[in-house]
Design a protein around this motif. Structure first.
Motif, PDB file in Angstrom:
ATOM      1  N   VAL A 172       0.994  -0.876  -0.261  1.00 32.20           N
ATOM      2  CA  VAL A 172       0.039   0.616   0.393  1.00 32.20           C
ATOM      3  C   VAL A 172       0.669   1.371   0.284  1.00 32.20           C
ATOM      4  O   VAL A 172       1.416   1.227   1.098  1.00 32.20           O
ATOM      5  CB  VAL A 172      -0.663   0.190   1.715  1.00 32.20           C
ATOM      6  CG1 VAL A 172      -1.531   1.154   0.935  1.00 32.20           C
ATOM      7  CG2 VAL A 172      -1.878  -1.286   1.378  1.00 32.20           C
ATOM      8  N   LYS A 173       0.911   2.027  -0.956  1.00 38.24           N
ATOM      9  CA  LYS A 173       1.546   3.362  -1.036  1.00 38.24           C
ATOM     10  C   LYS A 173       0.640   4.060  -0.815  1.00 38.24           C
ATOM     11  O   LYS A 173      -0.242   4.765  -1.180  1.00 38.24           O
ATOM     12  CB  LYS A 173       1.848   3.748  -2.470  1.00 38.24           C
ATOM     13  CG  LYS A 173       3.510   1.858  -3.130  1.00 38.24           C
ATOM     14  CD  LYS A 173       4.448   2.774  -2.171  1.00 38.24           C
ATOM     15  CE  LYS A 173       5.394   1.042  -2.909  1.00 38.24           C
ATOM     16  NZ  LYS A 173       6.434   1.696  -3.076  1.00 38.24           N
ATOM     17  N   VAL A 174       1.388   5.418  -0.298  1.00 35.70           N
ATOM     18  CA  VAL A 174       0.490   6.668   0.305  1.00 35.70           C
ATOM     19  C   VAL A 174       1.321   8.175  -0.196  1.00 35.70           C
ATOM     20  O   VAL A 174       2.644   8.204  -0.167  1.00 35.70           O
ATOM     21  CB  VAL A 174       0.208   6.101   1.882  1.00 35.70           C
ATOM     22  CG1 VAL A 174      -0.283   7.997   2.551  1.00 35.70           C
ATOM     23  CG2 VAL A 174      -0.036   5.301   2.138  1.00 35.70           C
ATOM     24  N   LEU A 175       0.514   8.861  -0.367  1.00 36.46           N
ATOM     25  CA  LEU A 175       1.225  10.366  -1.067  1.00 36.46           C
ATOM     26  C   LEU A 175      -0.247  11.310  -0.522  1.00 36.46           C
ATOM     27  O   LEU A 175      -1.376  11.230  -1.345  1.00 36.46           O
ATOM     28  CB  LEU A 175       1.432  10.456  -2.305  1.00 36.46           C
ATOM     29  CG  LEU A 175       1.870  12.000  -2.995  1.00 36.46           C
ATOM     30  CD1 LEU A 175       2.928  11.905  -2.549  1.00 36.46           C
ATOM     31  CD2 LEU A 175       1.596  11.966  -4.584  1.00 36.46           C
ATOM     32  N   ALA A 176       0.204  12.001  -0.285  1.00 37.42           N
ATOM     33  CA  ALA A 176      -0.664  13.047   0.239  1.00 37.42           C
ATOM     34  C   ALA A 176      -0.410  14.238  -0.055  1.00 37.42           C
ATOM     35  O   ALA A 176       1.032  14.615  -0.313  1.00 37.42           O
ATOM     36  CB  ALA A 176      -0.259  13.659   1.934  1.00 37.42           C
ATOM     37  N   TRP A 177      -0.874  15.722  -0.925  1.00 36.75           N
ATOM     38  CA  TRP A 177      -0.697  16.658  -1.640  1.00 36.75           C
ATOM     39  C   TRP A 177      -1.371  18.085  -0.882  1.00 36.75           C
ATOM     40  O   TRP A 177      -3.186  17.176  -0.902  1.00 36.75           O
ATOM     41  CB  TRP A 177      -0.762  16.103  -2.941  1.00 36.75           C
ATOM     42  CG  TRP A 177      -1.850  15.452  -3.584  1.00 36.75           C
ATOM     43  CD1 TRP A 177      -1.881  13.256  -3.299  1.00 36.75           C
ATOM     44  CD2 TRP A 177      -3.064  15.998  -4.132  1.00 36.75           C
ATOM     45  NE1 TRP A 177      -3.743  13.620  -3.404  1.00 36.75           N
ATOM     46  CE2 TRP A 177      -3.371  14.596  -4.433  1.00 36.75           C
ATOM     47  CE3 TRP A 177      -3.411  16.974  -4.637  1.00 36.75           C
ATOM     48  CZ2 TRP A 177      -4.939  15.024  -5.364  1.00 36.75           C
ATOM     49  CZ3 TRP A 177      -4.756  17.613  -5.304  1.00 36.75           C
ATOM     50  CH2 TRP A 177      -5.582  16.411  -5.918  1.00 36.75           C
TER      51      TRP A 177
ATOM     52  N   SER B  23      -0.400  21.394  -8.313  1.00 38.52           N
ATOM     53  CA  SER B  23      -0.890  21.292  -9.557  1.00 38.52           C
ATOM     54  C   SER B  23      -1.447  19.437 -10.048  1.00 38.52           C
ATOM     55  O   SER B  23      -1.585  19.697 -10.823  1.00 38.52           O
ATOM     56  CB  SER B  23       0.920  20.893  -9.724  1.00 38.52           C
ATOM     57  OG  SER B  23       1.451  19.809  -9.788  1.00 38.52           O
ATOM     58  N   LEU B  24      -0.502  19.127  -8.487  1.00 36.88           N
ATOM     59  CA  LEU B  24      -1.708  17.671  -9.020  1.00 36.88           C
ATOM     60  C   LEU B  24      -3.467  17.579  -8.929  1.00 36.88           C
ATOM     61  O   LEU B  24      -4.471  16.704  -8.638  1.00 36.88           O
ATOM     62  CB  LEU B  24      -1.887  17.102  -7.594  1.00 36.88           C
ATOM     63  CG  LEU B  24       0.168  16.555  -7.609  1.00 36.88           C
ATOM     64  CD1 LEU B  24       0.178  15.784  -6.205  1.00 36.88           C
ATOM     65  CD2 LEU B  24       0.712  15.161  -8.420  1.00 36.88           C
TER      66      LEU B  24
ATOM     67  N   PRO C 105      -2.173  12.122  -9.486  1.00 41.72           N
ATOM     68  CA  PRO C 105      -0.920  11.222  -9.470  1.00 41.72           C
ATOM     69  C   PRO C 105      -1.742   9.778  -9.872  1.00 41.72           C
ATOM     70  O   PRO C 105      -2.464   8.723  -9.841  1.00 41.72           O
ATOM     71  CB  PRO C 105      -0.574  10.518  -7.984  1.00 41.72           C
ATOM     72  CG  PRO C 105      -0.957  11.933  -7.279  1.00 41.72           C
ATOM     73  CD  PRO C 105      -2.622  12.444  -7.793  1.00 41.72           C
ATOM     74  N   THR C 106      -0.873   9.448 -11.231  1.00 42.96           N
ATOM     75  CA  THR C 106      -1.151   7.590 -11.813  1.00 42.96           C
ATOM     76  C   THR C 106      -0.713   6.754 -10.877  1.00 42.96           C
ATOM     77  O   THR C 106       0.158   6.732 -10.065  1.00 42.96           O
ATOM     78  CB  THR C 106      -0.817   7.669 -13.447  1.00 42.96           C
ATOM     79  OG1 THR C 106       0.728   7.955 -12.659  1.00 42.96           O
ATOM     80  CG2 THR C 106      -0.996   8.943 -13.988  1.00 42.96           C
ATOM     81  N   ALA C 107      -0.923   5.554 -10.982  1.00 40.35           N
ATOM     82  CA  ALA C 107      -0.744   4.333 -10.696  1.00 40.35           C
ATOM     83  C   ALA C 107       0.452   4.191 -11.181  1.00 40.35           C
ATOM     84  O   ALA C 107       2.015   3.825  -9.583  1.00 40.35           O
ATOM     85  CB  ALA C 107      -1.975   2.847 -11.166  1.00 40.35           C
ATOM     86  N   LYS C 108       0.942   4.548 -12.445  1.00 39.22           N
ATOM     87  CA  LYS C 108       2.929   4.234 -12.082  1.00 39.22           C
ATOM     88  C   LYS C 108       3.255   5.241 -10.986  1.00 39.22           C
ATOM     89  O   LYS C 108       4.223   4.884 -10.830  1.00 39.22           O
ATOM     90  CB  LYS C 108       3.117   4.983 -13.861  1.00 39.22           C
ATOM     91  CG  LYS C 108       4.289   4.130 -14.073  1.00 39.22           C
ATOM     92  CD  LYS C 108       4.574   5.028 -15.552  1.00 39.22           C
ATOM     93  CE  LYS C 108       6.095   4.417 -15.665  1.00 39.22           C
ATOM     94  NZ  LYS C 108       6.687   4.709 -17.150  1.00 39.22           N
TER      95      LYS C 108
END
Length: 149
Positions: free
Chosen positions: A67-72, A77-78, A83-86
């Motif tokens: 499980v990958k996580v990114l807060a933005w 600009s997102l 964000p894409t899966a890649k």
């Protein structure tokens, strides 16, 4: 018992077995499912660091691989192109612990320093999550949870 009843019973059993096998095969091809995603942001104080904690339960018939996580920030600009899966394959990983036969409870926690908090955009933030099961199926939720800085 008449021959017709026996043949009907056998045909029905074969049909049910085939339907059950199809249902199991179909269920095995499902992508991971995220449930109960929550994000909690705590601002740093004068004598302590702050934190961002994201949790979710992930269910996958083959088991949870990552499980990958990114807060933005919503003002980044997102906001125009999430964000894409890649791209998410390079994000930080949550720590997942089994919580059922096919379910894991995943937690991502990061410390927020006073400098980080002072230089971060204010307002609403989103959390994007990429869940991958052991068969390679993925689920991308670009706004799994929100929090305010």
């Amino acid at each position: 018992m008449s021959r017709r009843i026996v043949i009907s019973t056998v045909a029905g059993a074969v049909l049910l077995a085939g339907t059950g096998a199809f249902a199991l095969a179909y269920a095995g091809n499902q992508p991971p499912v995220l449930t109960h995603p929550t994000a909690r942001y705590t601002a740093p104080g004068t004598d302590r660091a702050g934190s961002l904690t994201f949790t979710t339960d992930v269910t996958a018939s083959s088991g949870v691989k990552s499980v990958k996580v990114l807060a933005w920030p919503a003002t980044s600009s997102l906001a125009k192109k999430a964000p894409t899966a890649k791209e998410m394959t390079h994000a930080e990983s949550a720590l997942c612990t089994p919580s059922g036969a096919h379910t894991a409870h995943c937690t991502y926690r990061v410390t927020v320093s006073r400098t980080d908090a002072d230089t971060s955009p204010r307002g609403q933030w989103h959390v994007t999550v990429l869940a991958t099961d052991k068969d390679g199926h993925t689920t991308l939720d670009t706004k799994a949870a929100n929090f305010t800085v």
